[in-house]
Design an enzyme around this catalytic site. Structure first.
Site, PDB file in Angstrom:
ATOM      1  N   ASN A  40      70.057 -55.027   2.445  1.00 15.55           N
ATOM      2  CA  ASN A  40      68.949 -54.286   3.557  1.00 15.55           C
ATOM      3  C   ASN A  40      69.054 -52.639   3.203  1.00 15.55           C
ATOM      4  OD1 ASN A  40      71.443 -54.641   4.667  1.00 15.55           O
ATOM      5  ND2 ASN A  40      70.751 -53.849   6.701  1.00 15.55           N
ATOM      6  N   GLU A  42      67.840 -49.588   5.033  1.00 17.22           N
ATOM      7  CA  GLU A  42      67.238 -48.528   6.303  1.00 17.22           C
ATOM      8  C   GLU A  42      66.547 -47.410   5.961  1.00 17.22           C
ATOM      9  OE1 GLU A  42      70.003 -50.702   9.770  1.00 17.22           O
ATOM     10  OE2 GLU A  42      70.297 -48.529   9.140  1.00 17.22           O
ATOM     11  N   CYS A  51      64.468 -55.750   4.422  1.00 19.59           N
ATOM     12  CA  CYS A  51      65.566 -56.703   4.873  1.00 19.59           C
ATOM     13  C   CYS A  51      66.059 -57.001   3.253  1.00 19.59           C
ATOM     14  CB  CYS A  51      64.980 -57.927   5.411  1.00 19.59           C
ATOM     15  SG  CYS A  51      64.344 -57.748   7.018  1.00 19.59           S
ATOM     16  N   GLU A  53      66.684 -59.826   1.976  1.00 15.65           N
ATOM     17  CA  GLU A  53      65.700 -60.858   1.474  1.00 15.65           C
ATOM     18  C   GLU A  53      64.712 -60.118   0.534  1.00 15.65           C
ATOM     19  OE1 GLU A  53      66.652 -60.813   4.421  1.00 15.65           O
ATOM     20  OE2 GLU A  53      67.046 -62.899   5.166  1.00 15.65           O
ATOM     21  N   CYS A  85      64.842 -63.244   9.256  1.00 22.88           N
ATOM     22  CA  CYS A  85      63.628 -62.978  10.084  1.00 22.88           C
ATOM     23  C   CYS A  85      62.404 -63.664   9.841  1.00 22.88           C
ATOM     24  CB  CYS A  85      63.634 -61.090  10.338  1.00 22.88           C
ATOM     25  SG  CYS A  85      62.534 -60.540   9.072  1.00 22.88           S
ATOM     26  N   CYS A  88      60.697 -62.329   6.619  1.00 22.03           N
ATOM     27  CA  CYS A  88      61.479 -62.831   5.255  1.00 22.03           C
ATOM     28  C   CYS A  88      61.231 -64.284   5.265  1.00 22.03           C
ATOM     29  CB  CYS A  88      62.862 -62.532   5.572  1.00 22.03           C
ATOM     30  SG  CYS A  88      63.059 -60.824   5.243  1.00 22.03           S
TER      31      CYS A  88
END
Ligand SMILES: [Zn+2]
Length: 129
Positions: A40, A42, A51, A53, A85, A88
Site C-alpha cells: 500500500n 499512502e 492499496c 493489491e 477492500c 480491490c
C-alpha cells in the site's frame, strides 16, 4: 504458498504508510506461474493513496500484459484476516475469475482462503452473460 507469503512479507516491508501505520503486502501468482507483489502507498492527500493489491496488479500488467490471476496472497497485520477492500475485489476480478484463490493471512502465520467468487459475487462486468 510459502513463496507467495515470502513475497508478501517483502512487499509489506516496503509499504508507505506513515499516516495509518497499517502496512499491507500482497503477492500474486499468474496462471502461468509468474509472481509479483505490491504494497500500500499512502499520500498526505489521503484519497490519493492506494492499496497493496493495486500495486501488485500494476506490476503484473506492466511486466506481463494480459496475464491472468491464479492466486492472491494478502498479508495484513493484527490477529484477524485482512480481506481485500471492495474496490480491490473488483480490481482483482478484472484479472481473475470466480475461482481465483485469495488467501488472507496475518502476521502469526494463520491463513484463511477464499475464492474471488466468495468475496465478490456478481462482480461488475461490462458484458454480463
Ligand atoms: Zn483495496
Amino acid at each position: 504458498m510459502s513463496d507467495l507469503r515470502t513475497l508478501a512479507e517483502q512487499a509489506r516491508a516496503c509499504a508507505h504508510a506513515p499516516y495509518s501505520q497499517f502496512h499491507v503486502g500482497v503477492a500474486i501468482e499468474t496462471l502461468d506461474g509468474q509472481c509479483f507483489s505490491g504494497a500500500n502507498m499512502e499520500n498526505a492527500s489521503y484519497p490519493e493513496g492506494w492499496c497493496a493489491e493495486t500495486s501488485a496488479l500494476a506490476h503484473m500488467q506492466m511486466a506481463s500484459p494480459g496475464a491472468r490471476l491464479a492466486r492472491v496472497y494478502v498479508l495484513g497485520q493484527g490477529e484477524g484476516f485482512l480481506t481485500p477492500c471492495g474496490g480491490c475485489r473488483q480490481r482483482l476480478a478484472e484479472f481473475g475469475d470466480a475461482d481465483t484463490q485469495v488467501v488472507c493471512a496475518n502476521l502469526a502465520g494463520q491463513e484463511k482462503s477464499f475464492t474471488l467468487g466468495q468475496l465478490l459475487p456478481a462482480a461488475f462486468d461490462l458484458d454480463p452473460t
